[in-house]
Design a protein around this motif. Structure first.
Motif, PDB file in Angstrom:
ATOM      1  N   ALA A   1      -6.030  11.461 -13.311  1.00 56.54           N
ATOM      2  CA  ALA A   1      -5.796  12.092 -14.610  1.00 56.54           C
ATOM      3  C   ALA A   1      -4.618  13.044 -14.560  1.00 56.54           C
ATOM      4  CB  ALA A   1      -7.061  12.823 -15.063  1.00 56.54           C
ATOM      5  N   SER A   2      -4.447  13.744 -13.437  1.00 46.70           N
ATOM      6  CA  SER A   2      -3.302  14.644 -13.280  1.00 46.70           C
ATOM      7  C   SER A   2      -1.993  13.861 -13.240  1.00 46.70           C
ATOM      8  CB  SER A   2      -3.453  15.475 -11.999  1.00 46.70           C
ATOM      9  OG  SER A   2      -4.560  16.345 -12.101  1.00 46.70           O
ATOM     10  N   LEU A   3      -2.003  12.722 -12.557  1.00 44.98           N
ATOM     11  CA  LEU A   3      -0.822  11.866 -12.539  1.00 44.98           C
ATOM     12  C   LEU A   3      -0.505  11.360 -13.936  1.00 44.98           C
ATOM     13  CD1 LEU A   3      -1.559   9.740  -9.353  1.00 44.98           C
ATOM     14  CD2 LEU A   3       0.223  11.475  -9.581  1.00 44.98           C
ATOM     15  N   ARG A   4      -1.536  10.937 -14.657  1.00 42.57           N
ATOM     16  CA  ARG A   4      -1.341  10.430 -16.014  1.00 42.57           C
ATOM     17  C   ARG A   4      -0.741  11.509 -16.919  1.00 42.57           C
ATOM     18  NH1 ARG A   4      -0.166   6.265 -17.890  1.00 42.57           N
ATOM     19  NH2 ARG A   4      -1.888   5.094 -17.007  1.00 42.57           N
ATOM     20  N   ALA A   5      -1.109  12.759 -16.694  1.00 43.37           N
ATOM     21  CA  ALA A   5      -0.598  13.842 -17.540  1.00 43.37           C
ATOM     22  C   ALA A   5       0.914  13.987 -17.420  1.00 43.37           C
ATOM     23  CB  ALA A   5      -1.292  15.155 -17.172  1.00 43.37           C
ATOM     24  N   VAL A   6       1.461  13.763 -16.223  1.00 48.10           N
ATOM     25  CA  VAL A   6       2.911  13.910 -16.035  1.00 48.10           C
ATOM     26  C   VAL A   6       3.643  12.579 -16.082  1.00 48.10           C
ATOM     27  CG1 VAL A   6       2.667  16.057 -14.751  1.00 48.10           C
ATOM     28  CG2 VAL A   6       2.661  13.883 -13.508  1.00 48.10           C
TER      29      VAL A   6
ATOM     30  N   PRO B   1       0.803  -1.220   0.000  1.00 46.11           N
ATOM     31  CA  PRO B   1       0.000   0.000   0.000  1.00 46.11           C
ATOM     32  C   PRO B   1       0.841   1.278   0.000  1.00 46.11           C
ATOM     33  CG  PRO B   1       0.083  -0.901   2.197  1.00 46.11           C
ATOM     34  CD  PRO B   1       0.840  -1.850   1.320  1.00 46.11           C
ATOM     35  N   PHE B   2       2.145   1.139   0.232  1.00 45.37           N
ATOM     36  CA  PHE B   2       3.043   2.303   0.311  1.00 45.37           C
ATOM     37  C   PHE B   2       4.449   1.838  -0.060  1.00 45.37           C
ATOM     38  CE2 PHE B   2       2.144   0.709   4.658  1.00 45.37           C
ATOM     39  CZ  PHE B   2       3.361   0.077   4.923  1.00 45.37           C
ATOM     40  N   PRO B   3       5.400   2.766  -0.237  1.00 44.12           N
ATOM     41  CA  PRO B   3       6.760   2.354  -0.592  1.00 44.12           C
ATOM     42  C   PRO B   3       7.322   1.369   0.430  1.00 44.12           C
ATOM     43  CG  PRO B   3       6.505   4.711  -0.908  1.00 44.12           C
ATOM     44  CD  PRO B   3       5.260   4.243  -0.217  1.00 44.12           C
ATOM     45  N   ALA B   4       7.855   0.252  -0.069  1.00 41.37           N
ATOM     46  CA  ALA B   4       8.331  -0.815   0.817  1.00 41.37           C
ATOM     47  C   ALA B   4       9.627  -1.398   0.253  1.00 41.37           C
ATOM     48  CB  ALA B   4       7.265  -1.888   0.971  1.00 41.37           C
ATOM     49  N   PRO B   5      10.765  -0.735   0.462  1.00 44.71           N
ATOM     50  CA  PRO B   5      12.040  -1.226  -0.083  1.00 44.71           C
ATOM     51  C   PRO B   5      12.387  -2.664   0.298  1.00 44.71           C
ATOM     52  CG  PRO B   5      12.272   1.039   0.644  1.00 44.71           C
ATOM     53  CD  PRO B   5      10.913   0.590   1.097  1.00 44.71           C
ATOM     54  N   PRO B   6      12.102  -3.132   1.531  1.00 47.53           N
ATOM     55  CA  PRO B   6      12.438  -4.528   1.837  1.00 47.53           C
ATOM     56  C   PRO B   6      11.665  -5.524   0.971  1.00 47.53           C
ATOM     57  CG  PRO B   6      12.104  -3.280   3.864  1.00 47.53           C
ATOM     58  CD  PRO B   6      11.624  -2.424   2.735  1.00 47.53           C
TER      59      PRO B   6
ATOM     60  N   THR C   1       1.769  10.217  -3.307  1.00 44.46           N
ATOM     61  CA  THR C   1       2.285  11.470  -3.862  1.00 44.46           C
ATOM     62  C   THR C   1       2.844  11.227  -5.263  1.00 44.46           C
ATOM     63  OG1 THR C   1       4.553  11.190  -3.064  1.00 44.46           O
ATOM     64  CG2 THR C   1       2.951  12.170  -1.526  1.00 44.46           C
ATOM     65  N   PRO C   2       2.921  12.291  -6.082  1.00 44.79           N
ATOM     66  CA  PRO C   2       3.510  12.117  -7.408  1.00 44.79           C
ATOM     67  C   PRO C   2       4.918  11.545  -7.351  1.00 44.79           C
ATOM     68  CG  PRO C   2       2.320  14.182  -7.313  1.00 44.79           C
ATOM     69  CD  PRO C   2       2.323  13.639  -5.908  1.00 44.79           C
TER      70      PRO C   2
ATOM     71  N   VAL D   1      -9.210   9.296  -2.173  1.00 44.70           N
ATOM     72  CA  VAL D   1      -8.899  10.619  -1.626  1.00 44.70           C
ATOM     73  C   VAL D   1      -8.729  11.636  -2.750  1.00 44.70           C
ATOM     74  CG1 VAL D   1      -7.220  11.952  -0.290  1.00 44.70           C
ATOM     75  CG2 VAL D   1      -7.867   9.652   0.451  1.00 44.70           C
ATOM     76  N   GLY D   2      -8.049  11.232  -3.814  1.00 48.33           N
ATOM     77  CA  GLY D   2      -7.843  12.137  -4.939  1.00 48.33           C
ATOM     78  C   GLY D   2      -8.895  11.997  -6.021  1.00 48.33           C
TER      79      GLY D   2
END
Length: 200
Positions: free
Chosen positions: A144-149, A94-99, A117-118, A137-138
């Motif tokens: 769509a904003s994420l897809r644009a960048v 569900p979130f960044p998990a390097p291990p 976050t972007p 939440v978004g």
């Protein structure tokens, strides 16, 4: 992620990704069985299900290579190792998990890493599919904003999305939408969802 792995094409075709949070292993196995019978081919079990590793192993034994079975809510290396040993085709956090990322890379198993976050999503998308969580939440406009960048990113929004809301996220650029609840239980209704490739 290995570009030849079938996960992304399967998600793109299915469009909805069931995320199972079952009360016990037997319920998880029965739900997977029902989903596959309805035409679903990619299913995510979660570590919130008691005995999830055994349930995954039972599903793998029952269905062989006829489905892509993943494990979600994987946040620790030991969970990732147990999932791989039980036969997981992919892992989800569900979130960044390097291990978890490290275990998945060593095992050659795709990792759908979560972020909101972007910056988090761009980082995850640079390695493979990225889970946008909690997506509600978004909403579709945020996606769509994420897809644009991030026009080439493989985005899988999950969290608080109903089946009825899924088309808006797909229209906004999602490759597939994670659905944790609200999928019909009746075989005929479930087949209408997955027999035609998911939400239209």
């Amino acid at each position: 992620m290995d570009a030849t792995h079938p996960l992304v094409p399967a998600l793109r075709a299915q469009r909805l990704l069931p995320v199972l949070r079952s009360p016990d292993p037997a319920s998880a196995v029965a739900r997977v069985r029902a989903l596959l019978a309805a035409g679903c081919r990619v299913v995510e079990l979660t570590t919130s299900t008691p005995g999830w590793a055994g349930a995954l192993a039972d599903c793998r034994g029952e269905h062989g290579d006829g489905a892509l079975l993943g494990v979600g809510t994987v946040t620790r290396a030991e969970q990732a190792t147990a999932a791989v040993e039980a036969g997981a085709d992919f892992l989800v956090s569900p979130f960044p998990a390097p291990p978890v990322r490290e275990v998945a890379a060593r095992a050659g198993v795709p990792f759908v890493e979560g972020g909101f976050t972007p910056a988090e999503i761009a980082d995850a998308a640079g390695r493979g599919p990225a889970k946008v969580f909690p997506a509600h939440v978004g909403g579709p406009r945020y996606l769509a904003s994420l897809r644009a960048v991030l026009p080439d990113a493989v985005l899988v929004p999950t969290g608080g999305i109903s089946v009825a809301e899924a088309p808006a996220y797909l229209d906004a650029g999602a490759v597939a939408v994670g659905i944790g609840s609200g999928l019909p239980a009746e075989p005929e209704a479930l087949a209408r969802v997955f027999g035609g490739g998911g939400a239209a």
